[in-house]
Design a protein around this motif. Structure first.
Motif, mmCIF file in Angstrom:
data_model
loop_
_atom_site.group_PDB
_atom_site.id
_atom_site.type_symbol
_atom_site.label_atom_id
_atom_site.label_comp_id
_atom_site.label_asym_id
_atom_site.label_seq_id
_atom_site.Cartn_x
_atom_site.Cartn_y
_atom_site.Cartn_z
ATOM 1 N N MET A 1 18.624 -44.286 5.155
ATOM 2 C CA MET A 1 19.379 -45.512 5.450
ATOM 3 C C MET A 1 19.815 -45.534 6.912
ATOM 4 O O MET A 1 19.719 -46.569 7.566
ATOM 5 C CB MET A 1 20.580 -45.637 4.505
ATOM 6 C CG MET A 1 20.158 -45.927 3.083
ATOM 7 S SD MET A 1 21.452 -46.131 1.804
ATOM 8 C CE MET A 1 22.981 -45.835 2.554
ATOM 9 N N ASP A 2 20.273 -44.400 7.439
ATOM 10 C CA ASP A 2 20.674 -44.325 8.846
ATOM 11 C C ASP A 2 19.493 -44.602 9.770
ATOM 12 O O ASP A 2 19.622 -45.326 10.755
ATOM 13 C CB ASP A 2 21.288 -42.957 9.166
ATOM 14 C CG ASP A 2 22.656 -42.755 8.522
ATOM 15 O OD1 ASP A 2 23.260 -43.750 8.044
ATOM 16 O OD2 ASP A 2 23.115 -41.594 8.475
ATOM 17 N N ASP A 3 18.325 -44.023 9.443
ATOM 18 C CA ASP A 3 17.116 -44.255 10.247
ATOM 19 C C ASP A 3 16.719 -45.725 10.201
ATOM 20 O O ASP A 3 16.330 -46.308 11.218
ATOM 21 C CB ASP A 3 15.950 -43.396 9.744
ATOM 22 C CG ASP A 3 16.145 -41.917 10.033
ATOM 23 O OD1 ASP A 3 17.013 -41.567 10.856
ATOM 24 O OD2 ASP A 3 15.426 -41.112 9.411
ATOM 25 N N PHE A 4 16.818 -46.326 9.017
ATOM 26 C CA PHE A 4 16.469 -47.734 8.858
ATOM 27 C C PHE A 4 17.399 -48.612 9.695
ATOM 28 O O PHE A 4 16.950 -49.516 10.388
ATOM 29 C CB PHE A 4 16.541 -48.118 7.377
ATOM 30 C CG PHE A 4 15.888 -49.430 7.058
ATOM 31 C CD1 PHE A 4 14.510 -49.501 6.931
ATOM 32 C CD2 PHE A 4 16.640 -50.576 6.878
ATOM 33 C CE1 PHE A 4 13.892 -50.706 6.630
ATOM 34 C CE2 PHE A 4 16.036 -51.780 6.580
ATOM 35 C CZ PHE A 4 14.657 -51.857 6.454
ATOM 36 N N LYS A 5 18.692 -48.308 9.643
ATOM 37 C CA LYS A 5 19.671 -49.067 10.445
ATOM 38 C C LYS A 5 19.365 -48.930 11.934
ATOM 39 O O LYS A 5 19.378 -49.909 12.668
ATOM 40 C CB LYS A 5 21.097 -48.560 10.184
ATOM 41 C CG LYS A 5 21.686 -48.959 8.874
ATOM 42 C CD LYS A 5 23.110 -48.397 8.778
ATOM 43 C CE LYS A 5 23.579 -48.237 7.383
ATOM 44 N NZ LYS A 5 24.915 -47.630 7.290
ATOM 45 N N ALA A 6 19.093 -47.705 12.367
ATOM 46 C CA ALA A 6 18.821 -47.460 13.786
ATOM 47 C C ALA A 6 17.566 -48.199 14.257
ATOM 48 O O ALA A 6 17.521 -48.704 15.380
ATOM 49 C CB ALA A 6 18.668 -45.956 14.037
ATOM 50 N N ALA A 7 16.573 -48.290 13.409
ATOM 51 C CA ALA A 7 15.322 -48.949 13.782
ATOM 52 C C ALA A 7 15.503 -50.453 13.963
ATOM 53 O O ALA A 7 14.824 -51.068 14.776
ATOM 54 C CB ALA A 7 14.247 -48.678 12.730
ATOM 55 N N ASP B 1 17.718 -59.473 14.734
ATOM 56 C CA ASP B 1 18.637 -60.524 14.277
ATOM 57 C C ASP B 1 19.130 -60.269 12.859
ATOM 58 O O ASP B 1 20.244 -60.640 12.497
ATOM 59 C CB ASP B 1 17.948 -61.895 14.327
ATOM 60 C CG ASP B 1 17.668 -62.347 15.750
ATOM 61 O OD1 ASP B 1 18.363 -61.867 16.673
ATOM 62 O OD2 ASP B 1 16.755 -63.183 15.936
ATOM 63 N N ASN B 2 18.314 -59.625 12.054
ATOM 64 C CA ASN B 2 18.681 -59.353 10.659
ATOM 65 C C ASN B 2 19.434 -58.040 10.502
ATOM 66 O O ASN B 2 19.761 -57.653 9.393
ATOM 67 C CB ASN B 2 17.421 -59.308 9.792
ATOM 68 C CG ASN B 2 16.717 -60.639 9.756
ATOM 69 O OD1 ASN B 2 17.346 -61.686 9.786
ATOM 70 N ND2 ASN B 2 15.392 -60.608 9.710
ATOM 71 N N ALA B 3 19.716 -57.356 11.607
ATOM 72 C CA ALA B 3 20.328 -56.028 11.541
ATOM 73 C C ALA B 3 21.640 -56.043 10.769
ATOM 74 O O ALA B 3 21.880 -55.175 9.932
ATOM 75 C CB ALA B 3 20.547 -55.472 12.939
ATOM 76 N N LYS B 4 22.498 -57.003 11.025
ATOM 77 C CA LYS B 4 23.800 -57.062 10.359
ATOM 78 C C LYS B 4 23.623 -57.253 8.857
ATOM 79 O O LYS B 4 24.279 -56.584 8.061
ATOM 80 C CB LYS B 4 24.646 -58.192 10.955
ATOM 81 C CG LYS B 4 26.030 -58.314 10.356
ATOM 82 C CD LYS B 4 26.905 -57.124 10.680
ATOM 83 C CE LYS B 4 28.299 -57.353 10.156
ATOM 84 N NZ LYS B 4 28.931 -56.154 9.659
#
Length: 169
Positions: free
Chosen positions: A51-57, A62-65
């Motif tokens: 999940m952390d890697d996915f967030k960082a990528a 625009d969809n990050a939040k």
């Protein structure tokens, strides 16, 4: 006349395990291979790390939040008022192997999920590990990687103590 040959390859990681994929074509004959780079190098990754890697990528996307909120919600659901902590699930790619040469295809794929600290001990039941394995290969090195304990071998292990007791009498 010479026959054209082509090779495409990629080295990558899946669940922190280094893999290689190669496609070859010589004339009309083609072959494909997906295999571990190092049979002995098997690593694990937790759901939290994924999940952390996915967030960082996707941090600048625009969809990050929205993605981060969804992942955080999943994480919080497993924590709030519960002994379940799904972030502690650990995934291990035991093997990923595909070999296709003409009409012959061999494959093996195995993933193990360590539930140890993610799913609580309920007293009457404790789930420790889950595994998924699928294969059709007979290559010893790949079969060893699968760490197979077939139903037949498990039954033989159950019979073994009785045979030792009978032999001792």
């Amino acid at each position: 006349m010479s026959v054209m040959s082509l090779q495409l390859g990629i080295q990558f990681q899946l669940l922190k395990t280094k893999l290689v994929a190669v496609y070859e074509k010589t004339g009309e004959k083609s072959a494909f291979l997906l295999a571990p780079m190092d049979i002995k190098d098997v690593k694990s990754v937790s759901l939290k790390e994924m999940m952390d890697d996915f967030k960082a990528a996707f941090i600048n996307d625009d969809n990050a939040k929205q993605i981060e909120d969804s992942l955080t919600a999943i994480s919080n659901e497993s924590k709030e008022g519960s002994k379940f902590n799904l972030e502690n699930l650990t995934f291990t790619l035991k093997t990923a192997y595909i070999y296709k040469n003409g009409d012959d295809t061999e494959y093996a794929f195995a993933v193990e999920v360590d539930c140890g600290s993610a799913i609580p001990d309920l007293g009457f039941v404790k789930i420790e590990k889950l595994s998924f394995k699928i294969w059709n290969t007979k290559k010893n090195v790949i079969l060893q990687q699968l760490n197979l304990d077939t139903i037949e071998s498990l039954v033989k292990k159950l019979d073994a103590p009785e045979k030792k007791i009978a032999e001792a009498k």
